[in-house]
Design a protein around this motif. Structure first.
Motif, PDB file in Angstrom:
ATOM      1  N   ASN A  87       1.003   8.403   6.222  1.00  0.00           N
ATOM      2  CA  ASN A  87      -0.226   8.817   5.568  1.00  0.00           C
ATOM      3  C   ASN A  87      -0.495   7.813   4.452  1.00  0.00           C
ATOM      4  N   ASN A  88      -1.523   6.994   4.644  1.00  0.00           N
ATOM      5  CA  ASN A  88      -1.862   5.970   3.648  1.00  0.00           C
ATOM      6  C   ASN A  88      -2.783   6.543   2.582  1.00  0.00           C
ATOM      7  N   PHE A  89      -2.591   6.116   1.348  1.00  0.00           N
ATOM      8  CA  PHE A  89      -3.436   6.531   0.233  1.00  0.00           C
ATOM      9  C   PHE A  89      -4.115   5.299  -0.354  1.00  0.00           C
ATOM     10  N   ALA A  90      -5.365   5.460  -0.745  1.00  0.00           N
ATOM     11  CA  ALA A  90      -6.091   4.355  -1.364  1.00  0.00           C
ATOM     12  C   ALA A  90      -5.536   4.084  -2.753  1.00  0.00           C
ATOM     13  N   VAL A  91      -5.669   2.829  -3.197  1.00  0.00           N
ATOM     14  CA  VAL A  91      -5.255   2.457  -4.541  1.00  0.00           C
ATOM     15  C   VAL A  91      -6.314   2.973  -5.508  1.00  0.00           C
ATOM     16  N   MET A 137       0.855  -1.171   0.000  1.00  0.00           N
ATOM     17  CA  MET A 137       0.000   0.000   0.000  1.00  0.00           C
ATOM     18  C   MET A 137       0.903   1.236   0.000  1.00  0.00           C
ATOM     19  N   PRO A 138       0.664   2.188  -0.910  1.00  0.00           N
ATOM     20  CA  PRO A 138       1.525   3.367  -0.957  1.00  0.00           C
ATOM     21  C   PRO A 138       1.281   4.290   0.229  1.00  0.00           C
ATOM     22  N   TYR A 139       2.338   4.817   0.767  1.00  0.00           N
ATOM     23  CA  TYR A 139       2.201   5.743   1.882  1.00  0.00           C
ATOM     24  C   TYR A 139       3.362   6.724   1.859  1.00  0.00           C
ATOM     25  N   THR A 140       3.158   7.825   2.549  1.00  0.00           N
ATOM     26  CA  THR A 140       4.217   8.825   2.716  1.00  0.00           C
ATOM     27  C   THR A 140       4.427   9.060   4.207  1.00  0.00           C
ATOM     28  N   THR A 141       5.596   9.520   4.530  1.00  0.00           N
ATOM     29  CA  THR A 141       5.915   9.839   5.922  1.00  0.00           C
ATOM     30  C   THR A 141       5.850  11.349   6.101  1.00  0.00           C
TER      31      THR A 141
END
Length: 56
Positions: A12-16, A1-5
């Motif tokens: 911070n998780n982002f939906a696909v 799952m893509p996320y940023t710090t």
């Protein structure tokens, strides 16, 4: 799952995101089926209203 710090170490998780495609117009057969189903629905509603009025 893509996320940023983010600042402070929070994730911070982002939906696909779903794949985007362009809609196609209905074919002649599909248009005919829509018309038939519309007429059937109108006849059903009309019949139900007729029964409701005649019973009351």
């Amino acid at each position: 799952m893509p996320y940023t710090t983010e600042e402070g170490g929070r994730l911070n998780n982002f939906a696909v995101e779903p794949k985007i495609y362009q809609a196609e117009p209905p074919t002649q057969g599909q248009q005919r089926n829509y018309i038939i189903l519309g007429v059937a629905a109108i006849a059903l509603i009309g019949g139900l209203l007729f029964i409701a009025v005649s019973v009351s």
